[in-house]
Design an enzyme around this catalytic site. Sequence first.
Site, mmCIF file in Angstrom:
data_model
loop_
_atom_site.group_PDB
_atom_site.id
_atom_site.type_symbol
_atom_site.label_atom_id
_atom_site.label_comp_id
_atom_site.label_asym_id
_atom_site.label_seq_id
_atom_site.Cartn_x
_atom_site.Cartn_y
_atom_site.Cartn_z
ATOM 1 N N ALA A 178 0.831 -1.211 0.000
ATOM 2 C CA ALA A 178 0.000 0.000 0.000
ATOM 3 C C ALA A 178 0.869 1.266 0.000
ATOM 4 O O ALA A 178 1.914 1.289 0.651
ATOM 5 C CB ALA A 178 -0.902 -0.011 1.235
ATOM 6 N N ASP A 192 -0.714 -5.976 2.546
ATOM 7 C CA ASP A 192 -0.299 -4.945 3.492
ATOM 8 C C ASP A 192 -0.986 -5.245 4.822
ATOM 9 O O ASP A 192 -2.091 -5.783 4.841
ATOM 10 C CB ASP A 192 -0.678 -3.535 3.005
ATOM 11 C CG ASP A 192 0.244 -2.462 3.585
ATOM 12 O OD1 ASP A 192 1.175 -2.012 2.888
ATOM 13 O OD2 ASP A 192 0.046 -2.100 4.768
ATOM 14 N N GLY A 235 0.216 1.234 -3.315
ATOM 15 C CA GLY A 235 0.103 0.543 -4.588
ATOM 16 C C GLY A 235 0.847 1.125 -5.770
ATOM 17 O O GLY A 235 0.627 0.680 -6.899
ATOM 18 N N CYS A 276 13.231 3.417 1.617
ATOM 19 C CA CYS A 276 13.504 4.825 1.292
ATOM 20 C C CYS A 276 14.250 5.440 2.473
ATOM 21 O O CYS A 276 13.889 6.501 2.963
ATOM 22 C CB CYS A 276 12.220 5.575 0.965
ATOM 23 S SG CYS A 276 10.937 5.407 2.208
ATOM 24 N N ASP A 320 9.147 -3.883 -0.340
ATOM 25 C CA ASP A 320 9.375 -2.437 -0.264
ATOM 26 C C ASP A 320 9.040 -2.066 1.182
ATOM 27 O O ASP A 320 7.939 -1.641 1.484
ATOM 28 C CB ASP A 320 8.466 -1.728 -1.278
ATOM 29 C CG ASP A 320 8.709 -0.238 -1.328
ATOM 30 O OD1 ASP A 320 9.881 0.172 -1.282
ATOM 31 O OD2 ASP A 320 7.728 0.518 -1.420
ATOM 32 N N ASP A 360 -0.082 -9.712 7.884
ATOM 33 C CA ASP A 360 1.294 -9.421 8.280
ATOM 34 C C ASP A 360 2.190 -10.289 7.397
ATOM 35 O O ASP A 360 2.139 -11.520 7.467
ATOM 36 C CB ASP A 360 1.480 -9.775 9.765
ATOM 37 C CG ASP A 360 2.874 -9.418 10.259
ATOM 38 O OD1 ASP A 360 3.831 -9.445 9.451
ATOM 39 O OD2 ASP A 360 3.012 -9.124 11.455
HETATM 40 C C1 LIG Z 1 7.132 1.858 2.094
HETATM 41 S S1 LIG Z 1 5.483 1.472 2.342
HETATM 42 C C2 LIG Z 1 5.054 0.637 0.854
HETATM 43 C C3 LIG Z 1 4.826 1.530 -0.326
HETATM 44 C C4 LIG Z 1 4.285 0.771 -1.525
HETATM 45 N N1 LIG Z 1 5.150 -0.355 -1.864
HETATM 46 C C5 LIG Z 1 4.110 1.653 -2.736
HETATM 47 O O1 LIG Z 1 5.007 1.694 -3.577
HETATM 48 O O2 LIG Z 1 3.081 2.319 -2.861
HETATM 49 C C6 LIG Z 1 5.566 0.140 3.481
HETATM 50 C C7 LIG Z 1 4.239 -0.529 3.737
HETATM 51 O O3 LIG Z 1 4.492 -1.670 4.561
HETATM 52 C C8 LIG Z 1 3.344 -1.885 5.355
HETATM 53 N N2 LIG Z 1 3.730 -2.815 6.440
HETATM 54 C C9 LIG Z 1 4.330 -2.536 7.626
HETATM 55 N N3 LIG Z 1 4.525 -3.654 8.339
HETATM 56 C C10 LIG Z 1 4.037 -4.675 7.572
HETATM 57 C C11 LIG Z 1 3.935 -6.087 7.758
HETATM 58 N N4 LIG Z 1 4.418 -6.677 8.865
HETATM 59 N N5 LIG Z 1 3.356 -6.829 6.784
HETATM 60 C C12 LIG Z 1 2.876 -6.232 5.651
HETATM 61 N N6 LIG Z 1 2.937 -4.906 5.423
HETATM 62 C C13 LIG Z 1 3.520 -4.139 6.375
HETATM 63 C C14 LIG Z 1 2.929 -0.491 5.764
HETATM 64 O O4 LIG Z 1 1.567 -0.466 6.149
HETATM 65 C C15 LIG Z 1 3.205 0.303 4.482
HETATM 66 O O5 LIG Z 1 2.038 0.416 3.711
#
Ligand SMILES: C[S@@+](CC[C@H](N)C(=O)[O-])C[C@H]1O[C@@H](n2cnc3c(N)ncnc32)[C@H](O)[C@@H]1O
Length: 302
Positions: free
Chosen positions: A108, A130, A110, A230, A177, A157
């Site tokens: 997310a 996510d 996306g 990032c 990511d 998760d």
């Molecule tokens: C850097 S952002 C991702 C951005 C996305 N890849 C994009 O390009 O739009 C990291 C994401 O990891 C999610 N996140 C954090 N811990 C997580 C977990 N244990 N399992 C899955 N998602 C997780 C967060 O909610 C967040 O949306």
Amino acid sequence: MDPLARYEPLVDDYEAFRATCERPLPTVVRANGIKASVERATAALDEAGVGWRAREWNPDLLELDTDAPGNTWPYFLGWIHGQEEVSAIPPVVLDPKAGERVWDACAAPGSKTTQLAAMMDDRGLVVATDDNLGRLAPLRSNAERLGVTNLAVTHADARHFSLAPFDFEAFDAALVDAPCSGEGTVRKNPSALSGWSESFLDGIAGVQKGILRRAVQATRAGGTVVYSTCTFAPEENEAVLDYVLGEEDCRLVDLDVALESTPGVTEWNGRTFDPSVRKARRFWPHLNDAGGFFCAKLEVGG
Ligand SMILES: C[S@@+](CC[C@H](N)C(=O)[O-])C[C@H]1O[C@@H](n2cnc3c(N)ncnc32)[C@H](O)[C@@H]1O
């Protein structure tokens, strides 16, 4: 506390690095090949009177002469999507093919999910996961606006992701990511560092390690896993790779992106990492007039 000061020993031109971090980012969008060719999207921008310049390393990326791309018709129609230039790196490194099964473990809202789908000609399967339910709504609406149909969205998760609901045993490729301290986003969000602490780095590094391990486990032998953040902190980058290399059957491979970058670091704060972490790349803001980013490509063994 000035978190960015800790990176002075890692940066070639520290003053240029700091000065660039103070400047706002150029506005960049990605042309969405699922709905329109780059030519069609740029013609529509011309008609709307919005100036654009294509990025040399990736002609789908367009720098626009507006800071409100979301107010244009091409955006509304799903022909373009606002996406930071460095955010487009991981899907390019992953290089998915039409028909493959790809897991986007931290998906997310996306940007990369929809980029992966476009690179796959909207064929095969992208599973976008996510753990934050609130962030899945924008992911769904972005996917809908951009016309993505090869997508399954899961709320989970990623550290404990189950393949049981699927009729296959492993993905061809996975993208992690990862959630991170976001140091590389200061140009977009000047308050990005306000909550910075070393204890946050330690905590988030544990999450990153767990997600990357699960991504390697869920990918077939010979498949690819891309890890990106990032942020500049080696605790969240090379140290995570070093840990997973020791726990899972995988190896780092070279990645080829025509942007300026430096190799991953093998020493940090008295710790040393596996020499192969040099294959990862650090994209510093001043090198490309963009955001800060880290990216690594792993091949799963077997
Ligand atoms: C850097 S952002 C991702 C951005 C996305 N890849 C994009 O390009 O739009 C990291 C994401 O990891 C999610 N996140 C954090 N811990 C997580 C977990 N244990 N399992 C899955 N998602 C997780 C967060 O909610 C967040 O949306």
